[in-house]
Design a protein around this motif. Structure first.
Motif, short mmCIF file in Angstrom:
data_model
loop_
_atom_site.label_atom_id
_atom_site.label_comp_id
_atom_site.label_asym_id
_atom_site.label_seq_id
_atom_site.Cartn_x
_atom_site.Cartn_y
_atom_site.Cartn_z
N GLY A 217 0.72 -1.23 0.04
CA GLY A 217 0.03 0.07 0.02
C GLY A 217 0.72 1.29 -0.03
O GLY A 217 1.92 1.18 0.47
N PHE A 218 0.40 2.35 -0.28
CA PHE A 218 1.04 3.75 -0.38
C PHE A 218 0.12 4.76 0.33
O PHE A 218 -1.28 4.58 0.11
N SER A 219 0.56 5.51 1.15
CA SER A 219 -0.42 6.48 1.82
C SER A 219 0.11 7.80 1.64
O SER A 219 1.48 7.94 1.92
N ASP A 220 -0.22 8.78 1.59
CA ASP A 220 0.20 10.26 1.63
C ASP A 220 -1.24 11.24 2.21
O ASP A 220 -2.20 10.60 2.29
N ALA A 221 -0.80 12.40 2.55
CA ALA A 221 -1.56 13.32 3.12
C ALA A 221 -1.37 14.69 2.58
O ALA A 221 -0.03 15.19 2.47
N ASP A 222 -2.57 15.58 2.65
CA ASP A 222 -2.45 16.92 2.17
C ASP A 222 -2.60 17.51 3.54
O ASP A 222 -3.94 17.77 3.69
#
Length: 420
Positions: free
Chosen positions: A248-253
């Motif tokens: 999985g890949f996760s990111d946040a703005d």
């Protein structure tokens, strides 16, 4: 396959009575009612009764019901596996053995009246093309229909769904637009995100302003339609040569919403190279730091990976340590460090399950540079070069005319990814 008059096949366990229908009244017993033995359309018990009938038949035939999806049934025989997925009266089935597939089709035909049984090509608005290279899922026909519906068929095409200069807010001084039409446009686009992750961020951002849409919001939505005009034939390719690894890949703005300053969690989960699940969702509370926003996004991504891991176990797939790729070293450190400090004291306790699973050895948190962060496409508008590159890495491709119809074995990976 499609079952004819599916709800009429269900047996009613409760006592249900109905009035004598017009044209079928009994002259002798006008004051009496009918007692139902089987389901009727419009009866609230009908869907449950139909499912119970079909479930009973499949279990008697040797199938095992999925532990996560209760509408998934699997049959193993002689080293071969048959998968059956039910959606009301529409049934998808496939497997590695032609004999097993044919046998199931014959069984169903004897038990129920089947009005359609064809190779999987169209299902719930999804167009599916199977070949040696894999399984291709797209919504080209649906895209043309909504372009025509909203009079965008002759619009000027755009290369990206949203400009990098776009910064949507409430725009209270802007001119109000037709709320009903705006909601219809958003609803149509939301269904399209089933096979078009490249428009996920733009659609979800515009969807936040359905309560009081303005001209600026409608212009942003029209930009998405103009992008669709340029990319009608795009869809998801599930490669037959893909390995069955889970990551999985996760990111946040951080503080990306201009109204309440809440961050946006952006995640995507892949089975090998095949994109299976993705999201771009505003967080429930305000994050006080980029680290907190990234940590919450990572926890959300891993919870989805755990659900997928449990689902895939029904297919006989077992996974060890799952890879979660995050582009924030601080968020990774929070997950690895059991000591609370100023960066973690405001994080809700429920998100710390990520740390527990790391200590148990269920997950590997890996740092990935932002340029290789696939979830970046769900956080903000990107330049055309970066957008096109990430779109391709997610498996969003055009309809490939070179897909030559192949055997069932080459489609196995795609079928599993599609059902999950």
């Amino acid at each position: 396959m499609d079952v004819k008059f599916a709800f009429l096949n269900g047996f009613i366990e409760e006592e249900v009575y109905v009035r004598q229908p017009p044209g079928f009244e009994s002259a002798r017993f006008l004051d009496r009612v009918y007692k139902l033995r089987k389901a009727l359309y419009g009866l609230k018990q009908a869907p449950r009764a139909w499912y119970a009938r079909l479930k009973s038949f499949l279990l008697k035939s040797g199938f095992v019901m999925g532990s996560v999806y209760k509408t998934l049934f699997l049959l193993s025989r002689g080293g071969d596996t048959l998968i059956v997925k039910i959606y009301v009266d529409d049934i998808i089935f496939g497997g590695l053995s032609h004999a097993l597939v044919s046998s199931f089709a014959e069984q169903m035909s004897r038990e129920l009246e089947i009005c359609l049984m064809v190779e999987l090509q169209f299902f719930l608005g999804l167009q599916i093309k199977q070949g040696l290279e894999g399984t291709f899922v797209h919504q080209a026909k649906y895209t043309r229909d909504i372009l025509k519906k909203f009079n965008m068929g002759d619009s000027k095409p755009m290369t990206t769904p949203m400009s990098t200069n776009t910064a949507l807010d409430a725009d209270e001084d802007g001119e109000a637009v037709d709320q009903k039409e705006f909601r219809e446009m958003i609803g149509s686009l939301l269904y399209l995100t089933v096979t078009r992750p490249d428009i996920q961020f733009a659609v979800c951002l515009c969807a936040r302003y359905q309560a009081s849409p303005r001209t600026s919001h409608r212009q942003a939505v029209k930009r998405i339609f103009r992008y669709l005009k340029f990319t009608i034939e795009l869809g998801l390719l599930y490669s037959s040569g893909s390995s069955l690894s889970l990551r999985g890949f996760s990111d946040a703005d951080h503080a990306g919403c201009r109204i309440d300053r809440k961050s946006t969690s952006c995640t995507c989960q892949l089975l090998g190279t095949s994109l299976v699940s993705w999201s771009s969702r505003k967080q429930a509370s305000v994050a006080l730091s980029t680290t907190e926003a990234e940590y919450v996004a990572a926890a959300s991504c891993y919870s989805q990976l755990l659900w997928m891991k449990a689902t895939l176990s029904d297919f006989g797939l077992r996974f060890g340590r799952i890879l979660l790729l995050v582009d924030s070293t601080s968020a990774i450190s929070v997950a690895k460090n059991p000591v609370l400090h100023s960066r973690t004291k405001h994080i809700d306790v429920r998100f710390h399950f990520l740390r527990d699973h790391y200590e148990k050895g269920d997950i590997d948190l890996i740092h990935v540079v932002s340029a290789n962060q696939l979830a970046d496409i769900f956080t903000k508008p990107l330049e055309i070069d970066a957008f096109t590159r990430l779109r391709g890495e997610l498996g969003v491709e055009g309809v490939d005319n070179a897909l030559i119809k192949g055997g069932i074995e080459s489609q196995w990976t795609g079928l599993i990814a599609l059902l999950v």
